[in-house]
Write a protein that holds these residues in place. Structure first.
Motif, mmCIF file in Angstrom:
data_model
loop_
_atom_site.group_PDB
_atom_site.id
_atom_site.type_symbol
_atom_site.label_atom_id
_atom_site.label_comp_id
_atom_site.label_asym_id
_atom_site.label_seq_id
_atom_site.Cartn_x
_atom_site.Cartn_y
_atom_site.Cartn_z
ATOM 1 N N GLU A 246 12.555 -10.129 -33.118
ATOM 2 C CA GLU A 246 12.456 -11.382 -33.854
ATOM 3 C C GLU A 246 13.540 -11.485 -34.934
ATOM 4 O OE1 GLU A 246 10.409 -13.532 -32.838
ATOM 5 O OE2 GLU A 246 8.724 -12.526 -31.869
ATOM 6 N N ALA A 247 13.804 -12.727 -35.369
ATOM 7 C CA ALA A 247 14.860 -12.979 -36.348
ATOM 8 C C ALA A 247 14.554 -12.367 -37.717
ATOM 9 C CB ALA A 247 15.080 -14.487 -36.486
ATOM 10 N N ASP A 248 13.266 -12.142 -38.018
ATOM 11 C CA ASP A 248 12.911 -11.599 -39.338
ATOM 12 C C ASP A 248 12.923 -10.075 -39.385
ATOM 13 O OD1 ASP A 248 10.706 -11.058 -37.800
ATOM 14 O OD2 ASP A 248 9.255 -12.024 -39.135
ATOM 15 N N LEU A 250 11.462 -7.931 -37.128
ATOM 16 C CA LEU A 250 10.347 -7.274 -36.438
ATOM 17 C C LEU A 250 10.593 -7.268 -34.927
ATOM 18 C CD1 LEU A 250 7.234 -8.722 -38.316
ATOM 19 C CD2 LEU A 250 8.454 -6.569 -38.746
ATOM 20 N N THR A 251 10.018 -6.274 -34.271
ATOM 21 C CA THR A 251 10.007 -6.223 -32.811
ATOM 22 C C THR A 251 8.622 -6.594 -32.324
ATOM 23 O OG1 THR A 251 11.747 -4.546 -32.654
ATOM 24 C CG2 THR A 251 10.255 -4.737 -30.784
ATOM 25 N N ARG A 252 8.551 -7.530 -31.375
ATOM 26 C CA ARG A 252 7.269 -7.963 -30.821
ATOM 27 C C ARG A 252 6.974 -7.146 -29.571
ATOM 28 N NH1 ARG A 252 8.329 -13.004 -29.500
ATOM 29 N NH2 ARG A 252 8.195 -12.840 -27.226
ATOM 30 N N LEU A 253 5.806 -6.513 -29.563
ATOM 31 C CA LEU A 253 5.370 -5.673 -28.453
ATOM 32 C C LEU A 253 4.142 -6.279 -27.797
ATOM 33 C CD1 LEU A 253 5.561 -2.213 -30.273
ATOM 34 C CD2 LEU A 253 7.261 -3.154 -28.716
ATOM 35 N N GLY A 254 4.096 -6.212 -26.482
ATOM 36 C CA GLY A 254 2.922 -6.674 -25.759
ATOM 37 C C GLY A 254 2.069 -5.509 -25.305
ATOM 38 N N THR A 255 0.762 -5.594 -25.551
ATOM 39 C CA THR A 255 -0.190 -4.603 -25.054
ATOM 40 C C THR A 255 -1.200 -5.311 -24.169
ATOM 41 O OG1 THR A 255 -1.906 -4.781 -26.766
ATOM 42 C CG2 THR A 255 0.050 -3.457 -27.302
ATOM 43 N N SER A 256 -2.052 -4.553 -23.520
ATOM 44 C CA SER A 256 -3.034 -5.163 -22.619
ATOM 45 C C SER A 256 -4.054 -5.996 -23.365
ATOM 46 C CB SER A 256 -3.752 -4.077 -21.808
ATOM 47 O OG SER A 256 -4.418 -3.170 -22.672
ATOM 48 N N SER A 257 -4.136 -5.812 -24.709
ATOM 49 C CA SER A 257 -5.120 -6.546 -25.496
ATOM 50 C C SER A 257 -4.503 -7.619 -26.391
ATOM 51 C CB SER A 257 -5.923 -5.574 -26.363
ATOM 52 O OG SER A 257 -6.921 -6.237 -27.089
ATOM 53 N N GLY A 258 -3.187 -7.589 -26.560
ATOM 54 C CA GLY A 258 -2.573 -8.579 -27.429
ATOM 55 C C GLY A 258 -1.224 -8.122 -27.941
ATOM 56 N N THR A 259 -0.743 -8.779 -28.977
ATOM 57 C CA THR A 259 0.596 -8.551 -29.509
ATOM 58 C C THR A 259 0.562 -7.640 -30.727
ATOM 59 O OG1 THR A 259 1.295 -10.728 -28.734
ATOM 60 C CG2 THR A 259 2.648 -9.692 -30.415
ATOM 61 N N VAL A 260 1.545 -6.748 -30.800
ATOM 62 C CA VAL A 260 1.715 -5.857 -31.941
ATOM 63 C C VAL A 260 3.138 -6.029 -32.460
ATOM 64 C CG1 VAL A 260 1.849 -3.436 -32.678
ATOM 65 C CG2 VAL A 260 0.015 -4.171 -31.160
ATOM 66 N N PHE A 261 3.291 -6.112 -33.785
ATOM 67 C CA PHE A 261 4.598 -6.232 -34.412
ATOM 68 C C PHE A 261 4.927 -4.952 -35.162
ATOM 69 C CE2 PHE A 261 3.143 -10.609 -34.003
ATOM 70 C CZ PHE A 261 4.276 -11.257 -33.512
ATOM 71 N N LEU A 262 6.171 -4.471 -34.986
ATOM 72 C CA LEU A 262 6.668 -3.303 -35.707
ATOM 73 C C LEU A 262 8.049 -3.609 -36.259
ATOM 74 C CD1 LEU A 262 5.794 -0.369 -33.268
ATOM 75 C CD2 LEU A 262 4.452 -1.227 -35.159
ATOM 76 N N PRO A 263 8.482 -2.878 -37.306
ATOM 77 C CA PRO A 263 9.876 -3.020 -37.732
ATOM 78 C C PRO A 263 10.794 -2.772 -36.541
ATOM 79 C CG PRO A 263 8.666 -1.722 -39.312
ATOM 80 C CD PRO A 263 7.753 -1.903 -38.142
ATOM 81 N N ARG A 264 11.955 -3.411 -36.551
ATOM 82 C CA ARG A 264 12.824 -3.419 -35.384
ATOM 83 C C ARG A 264 12.992 -2.026 -34.777
ATOM 84 N NH1 ARG A 264 16.637 -6.761 -32.973
ATOM 85 N NH2 ARG A 264 18.205 -5.620 -31.786
ATOM 86 N N ILE A 265 12.789 -1.958 -33.465
ATOM 87 C CA ILE A 265 12.908 -0.724 -32.701
ATOM 88 C C ILE A 265 14.174 -0.803 -31.862
ATOM 89 C CG2 ILE A 265 11.857 0.692 -30.903
ATOM 90 C CD1 ILE A 265 9.153 -0.499 -31.800
ATOM 91 N N ASP A 266 14.930 0.258 -31.822
ATOM 92 C CA ASP A 266 16.165 0.296 -31.042
ATOM 93 C C ASP A 266 15.825 0.526 -29.574
ATOM 94 O OD1 ASP A 266 18.759 0.379 -30.200
ATOM 95 O OD2 ASP A 266 19.148 2.415 -30.935
ATOM 96 N N ALA A 267 15.362 -0.534 -28.928
ATOM 97 C CA ALA A 267 14.971 -0.452 -27.525
ATOM 98 C C ALA A 267 15.225 -1.799 -26.866
ATOM 99 C CB ALA A 267 13.501 -0.069 -27.397
ATOM 100 N N GLU A 268 15.588 -1.745 -25.595
ATOM 101 C CA GLU A 268 15.861 -2.973 -24.858
ATOM 102 C C GLU A 268 14.556 -3.702 -24.541
ATOM 103 O OE1 GLU A 268 18.817 -4.257 -24.091
ATOM 104 O OE2 GLU A 268 19.785 -2.606 -25.186
#
Length: 367
Positions: A246-248, A250-268
């Motif tokens: 995300e522009a702010d 954060l990295t948006r992650l999808g799980t089987s139950s919903g969305t989790v946000f973490l500080p930017r992760i160096d991953a594609e």
């Protein structure tokens, strides 16, 4: 590749009686000091001959007390990494590494270059072991073991002799080893954070006995295994997929139950990660909270509750994956928690242990 172990051995004042199977991936032998972990690894390596039992790898018999069969260590094709690197001090790093290939009869320049790059030791090749840090020596020891072309890699607490900074240095290389080589690994540890990050399956040992064995996701989140793991380390591992950065920041992650946000992760995007969530970092709400700083709120259903000396462990089903929460008995009664009750899991902190990517571990506080 499947490792099957069923052994019994009598030590003075201690009996080792262990039966388990280790599937492909990293199988962690976990338990307190003196629980029999190293003895099992030594039996697999052929450095100890059990009084009774049978050990085989993919149907290849290594030892069998009934028939008297015992394959000597040099014919088992095992790579062994000890607590101490045990490098040859009179040889350079390059010569230590080439010794592994020489011992196996392997002369693979491309393979040598790949292992050197994977372990980040190219700049060390002309040094001798005494000029290396503890973490560098362990990386070289790993490379030597891999270049021996083993069927199975045995690692006996390879981080135990390192300080926290050196452990943080070497863990990403162990993850690359797990993800890129495909080598089956039997990994001895008494550090829950290590096995949560590295292991695909776990064998729990106590006083020479196997008290639990199975996938890491199940063993780590099972209330019955908490006494062996330690209450502070109780938690769960869930799978997440990188959806977007995300522009702010954060990295948006999808799980089987919903969305989790973490500080930017160096991953594609679309990379897969393992999220470790400690039970002490999970709060429970009956309704989705409003006006709260926490970003990570996952809908879940109570699966079961287990009383402990200091409170209550609540196992939640979040979209088919398990989350464990540690709360007080008073809170559990006030919320009238019972199996089948819908709730929200509020994640106060999340640790990221990469699955198919080589990221460093990150810890995110969401409140």
């Amino acid at each position: 590749m499947m490792l099957s172990v069923s052994i019994r051995h009598q030590f003075p004042g201690f009996t080792l009686d262990a039966t388990f199977e280790a599937p492909p991936g990293v199988t962690a032998l976990f338990g307190r000091s003196g629980s029999g972990k190293t003895s099992i690894v030594n039996a697999v390596a052929g450095l100890m001959r059990p009084d009774a039992g049978r050990i085989e790898v993919d149907g290849r018999l290594l030892s069998d007390s009934e028939s008297g069969h015992f394959l000597p260590p040099h014919r088992r094709g095992m790579g062994y990494v000890f607590q101490e690197a045990r490098l040859f001090p009179h040889l350079t790093v390059r010569q230590n590494l080439l010794y592994g290939g020489w011992f196996s009869g392997r002369r693979d320049r491309a393979g040598f270059a790949r292992i050197v790059e994977m372990l980040g030791i190219g700049q060390l090749l002309n040094r001798r072991p005494l000029a290396l840090s503890g973490g560098e020596r362990q990386r070289v020891a790993l490379g030597r073991a891999i270049l021996s072309n083993p069927r199975l890699l045995l690692m006996d607490e390879p981080l135990a002799a390192l300080d926290e900074a050196r452990k943080a240095e070497i863990l990403p290389y162990l993850e690359r080893l797990r993800d890129e080589t495909g080598l089956p690994i039997l990994y001895v540890s008494h550090a829950p954070a290590e096995i949560a990050r590295l292991a695909s399956s776990i064998v729990l040992l106590e006083a020479g006995q196997v008290i639990a064995a199975g996938p890491a996701t199940r063993i780590l989140s099972d209330p019955a295994t908490v006494p062996a793991l330690g209450l502070r380390e109780a938690g769960a591992i869930i799978t997440a997929r990188v959806e977007a950065h995300e522009a702010d920041g954060l990295t948006r992650l999808g799980t089987s139950s919903g969305t989790v946000f973490l500080p930017r992760i160096d991953a594609e995007p679309q990379s897969t990660l393992r999220l470790r969530i400690l039970a002490q970092d999970v709060m429970i709400a009956l309704e989705r909270p409003a006006g709260i700083s926490a970003l990570n709120l996952l809908p879940a259903v109570v699966r079961d509750l287990t009383e402990t000396e200091s409170g209550m462990l609540v196992r939640l089903d979040a979209g088919g994956e398990t989350i464990l929460a540690r709360i007080t008995r008073r809170s559990a009664y006030a919320l009238a928690l019972e199996p089948g009750k819908p709730v929200y899991a509020i994640l106060k902190a999340v640790s990221v242990a990469p699955g198919s990517v080589g990221n460093m571990k990150r810890h995110f506080h969401s409140t």
